[in-house]
Design a protein around this motif. Structure first.
Motif, PDB file in Angstrom:
ATOM      1  N   TYR A 161      44.929  42.921  32.968  1.00 31.95           N
ATOM      2  CA  TYR A 161      43.731  43.768  32.869  1.00 31.95           C
ATOM      3  C   TYR A 161      44.107  45.249  32.751  1.00 31.95           C
ATOM      4  CZ  TYR A 161      39.339  46.002  34.151  1.00 31.95           C
ATOM      5  OH  TYR A 161      38.221  46.804  34.167  1.00 31.95           O
ATOM      6  N   LEU A 162      45.060  45.695  33.554  1.00 33.87           N
ATOM      7  CA  LEU A 162      45.477  47.100  33.499  1.00 33.87           C
ATOM      8  C   LEU A 162      46.095  47.454  32.157  1.00 33.87           C
ATOM      9  CD1 LEU A 162      47.038  47.508  37.063  1.00 33.87           C
ATOM     10  CD2 LEU A 162      44.839  48.398  36.276  1.00 33.87           C
ATOM     11  N   GLN A 163      46.851  46.534  31.581  1.00 33.68           N
ATOM     12  CA  GLN A 163      47.459  46.785  30.278  1.00 33.68           C
ATOM     13  C   GLN A 163      46.425  46.769  29.158  1.00 33.68           C
ATOM     14  OE1 GLN A 163      50.513  43.811  30.049  1.00 33.68           O
ATOM     15  NE2 GLN A 163      52.003  45.036  31.209  1.00 33.68           N
ATOM     16  N   GLN A 164      45.456  45.863  29.253  1.00 38.89           N
ATOM     17  CA  GLN A 164      44.439  45.782  28.212  1.00 38.89           C
ATOM     18  C   GLN A 164      43.519  46.992  28.215  1.00 38.89           C
ATOM     19  OE1 GLN A 164      42.415  42.072  28.855  1.00 38.89           O
ATOM     20  NE2 GLN A 164      44.195  40.811  28.290  1.00 38.89           N
ATOM     21  N   LYS A 165      43.177  47.470  29.387  1.00 38.91           N
ATOM     22  CA  LYS A 165      42.267  48.611  29.492  1.00 38.91           C
ATOM     23  C   LYS A 165      42.974  49.954  29.296  1.00 38.91           C
ATOM     24  CE  LYS A 165      38.719  46.068  30.295  1.00 38.91           C
ATOM     25  NZ  LYS A 165      37.640  45.964  29.272  1.00 38.91           N
ATOM     26  N   TYR A 171      48.979  55.767  33.127  1.00 43.76           N
ATOM     27  CA  TYR A 171      49.831  56.078  34.272  1.00 43.76           C
ATOM     28  C   TYR A 171      51.264  56.351  33.835  1.00 43.76           C
ATOM     29  CZ  TYR A 171      52.711  55.308  38.407  1.00 43.76           C
ATOM     30  OH  TYR A 171      53.644  55.438  39.409  1.00 43.76           O
ATOM     31  N   THR A 172      51.769  55.583  32.880  1.00 38.95           N
ATOM     32  CA  THR A 172      53.144  55.782  32.396  1.00 38.95           C
ATOM     33  C   THR A 172      53.309  57.139  31.725  1.00 38.95           C
ATOM     34  OG1 THR A 172      53.350  53.392  32.038  1.00 38.95           O
ATOM     35  CG2 THR A 172      54.947  54.803  30.943  1.00 38.95           C
ATOM     36  N   ASN A 173      52.325  57.541  30.908  1.00 35.29           N
ATOM     37  CA  ASN A 173      52.409  58.847  30.233  1.00 35.29           C
ATOM     38  C   ASN A 173      52.354  59.992  31.226  1.00 35.29           C
ATOM     39  OD1 ASN A 173      52.555  57.552  27.749  1.00 35.29           O
ATOM     40  ND2 ASN A 173      50.333  57.634  27.417  1.00 35.29           N
ATOM     41  N   GLU A 174      51.440  59.878  32.200  1.00 36.32           N
ATOM     42  CA  GLU A 174      51.346  60.930  33.213  1.00 36.32           C
ATOM     43  C   GLU A 174      52.635  61.034  34.030  1.00 36.32           C
ATOM     44  OE1 GLU A 174      48.946  63.119  33.865  1.00 36.32           O
ATOM     45  OE2 GLU A 174      47.785  62.456  32.123  1.00 36.32           O
ATOM     46  N   ARG A 175      53.207  59.904  34.337  1.00 34.35           N
ATOM     47  CA  ARG A 175      54.435  59.887  35.133  1.00 34.35           C
ATOM     48  C   ARG A 175      55.601  60.499  34.353  1.00 34.35           C
ATOM     49  NH1 ARG A 175      58.623  56.455  35.591  1.00 34.35           N
ATOM     50  NH2 ARG A 175      59.662  56.320  37.634  1.00 34.35           N
ATOM     51  N   LEU A 210      49.901  59.072  42.329  1.00 38.40           N
ATOM     52  CA  LEU A 210      50.141  57.800  43.017  1.00 38.40           C
ATOM     53  C   LEU A 210      48.867  57.278  43.683  1.00 38.40           C
ATOM     54  CD1 LEU A 210      53.620  58.435  44.716  1.00 38.40           C
ATOM     55  CD2 LEU A 210      53.125  57.056  42.683  1.00 38.40           C
ATOM     56  N   ALA A 211      48.088  58.179  44.304  1.00 43.18           N
ATOM     57  CA  ALA A 211      46.832  57.754  44.933  1.00 43.18           C
ATOM     58  C   ALA A 211      45.849  57.225  43.889  1.00 43.18           C
ATOM     59  CB  ALA A 211      46.221  58.926  45.705  1.00 43.18           C
ATOM     60  N   THR A 212      45.782  57.892  42.736  1.00 44.77           N
ATOM     61  CA  THR A 212      44.881  57.433  41.664  1.00 44.77           C
ATOM     62  C   THR A 212      45.328  56.077  41.128  1.00 44.77           C
ATOM     63  OG1 THR A 212      44.485  59.744  41.063  1.00 44.77           O
ATOM     64  CG2 THR A 212      43.870  58.069  39.459  1.00 44.77           C
ATOM     65  N   TRP A 213      46.627  55.877  40.982  1.00 48.10           N
ATOM     66  CA  TRP A 213      47.148  54.601  40.491  1.00 48.10           C
ATOM     67  C   TRP A 213      46.840  53.470  41.472  1.00 48.10           C
ATOM     68  CZ3 TRP A 213      48.432  51.684  36.713  1.00 48.10           C
ATOM     69  CH2 TRP A 213      49.305  50.614  36.864  1.00 48.10           C
ATOM     70  N   GLU A 214      47.018  53.717  42.753  1.00 42.23           N
ATOM     71  CA  GLU A 214      46.692  52.701  43.754  1.00 42.23           C
ATOM     72  C   GLU A 214      45.197  52.404  43.759  1.00 42.23           C
ATOM     73  OE1 GLU A 214      48.747  50.928  45.507  1.00 42.23           O
ATOM     74  OE2 GLU A 214      50.525  51.976  44.741  1.00 42.23           O
ATOM     75  N   ALA A 215      44.367  53.452  43.593  1.00 40.23           N
ATOM     76  CA  ALA A 215      42.919  53.232  43.561  1.00 40.23           C
ATOM     77  C   ALA A 215      42.526  52.408  42.341  1.00 40.23           C
ATOM     78  CB  ALA A 215      42.191  54.573  43.545  1.00 40.23           C
TER      79      ALA A 215
END
Length: 261
Positions: A161-165, A171-175, A210-215
């Protein structure tokens, strides 16, 4: 003839040597006094010889000092107070003090230059105490972990789901962007204070990311759980209303009320 000449030379050599040994050294007391005055002894006007003599009738005095009347009054010793040797030693001492002052100033400039180079250079950031003791540990997940580490421990359906959306791509680009900025701040020639402030700002951004990714992972899990629960309810109760897309919340609520009457 040659034999007689050699004999005469042999006889004359001891005589010449004896005469040479009997030569008496002749000294002039006036010259001696002048040498003593000029080298080490006090400039004593009473020892200027020849003197005037009785009733100033000594002709040698007038021959010697008449043309130089001020000579006995002026201290001409090299080591006197205003003498050239004393002035030279004073100049040498002054130059030594000046050299020491210049050396101290140069050493101060060198120390300041080394300190400033250590503060500005990006080659010594690993040795910075604040980085070594605190920021290196805080940024370790960003610097050491890989992109696949972000998906560890996640269920396959949530991962899909995370990959499709596109959440995982975001997250990878921001990181990667944050990592590049951190490396640039570490390697660029920059003031240490500005570098520490950049560390602090990026650390806040990293924690927020990191907090946004966990959320987002939590929201995705809840959404998939609710979706599966809703699919189960619709399969168990086919009489439940099916909502069409493009309808407003008011229309959906009115439709539900109509079906429940």
């Amino acid at each position: 003839m040659k034999t007689h000449a050699i004999i005469w030379l042999l006889c004359l050599c001891p005589i010449a040597e004896t005469l040479g040994q009997n030569v008496k050294r002749q000294t002039d007391k006036h010259i001696v006094h002048q040498q003593e005055r000029m080298v080490h002894k006090q400039w004593d006007r009473k020892k200027f010889t020849p003197t005037k003599g009785f009733l100033s009738l000594n002709y040698q005095y007038w021959i010697t000092w008449a043309l130089h009347p001020n000579y006995p009054k002026t201290d001409r010793r090299p080591l006197s107070g205003p003498g050239p040797q004393t002035l030279r030693m004073g100049m040498v001492l002054a130059m030594q003090q000046t050299d020491e002052a210049y050396k101290k100033h140069a050493d101060t400039l060198r120390n300041v230059a080394v300190t400033e180079a250590a503060n500005y250079s990006g080659l010594l950031t690993d040795a910075d105490p604040l980085w070594f003791l605190y920021y290196r540990k805080e940024f370790n997940p960003l610097l050491e972990s890989t992109e696949t580490d972000a998906m560890q421990g996640i269920a396959p359906e949530i991962k899909d789901y995370l990959q499709q959306k596109g959440v995982y791509e975001w997250y990878t680009n921001e990181r990667l962007e944050l990592k590049e900025r951190l490396e640039a701040a570490r390697r660029t020639t920059l003031d240490r204070g500005s570098r520490i402030l950049a560390y602090h700002r990026m650390l806040m951004e990293h924690r927020k990311l990191l907090a946004t990714w966990e959320a987002k992972k939590s929201y995705a899990a809840k959404f998939l759980s609710l979706s599966s629960s809703l699919d189960g309810l619709q399969s168990d109760s086919p009489g439940l209303p099916e909502f069409e897309g493009g309808r407003s919340d008011v229309e959906i609520a009115e439709d539900i009320l109509k079906r429940t009457r």
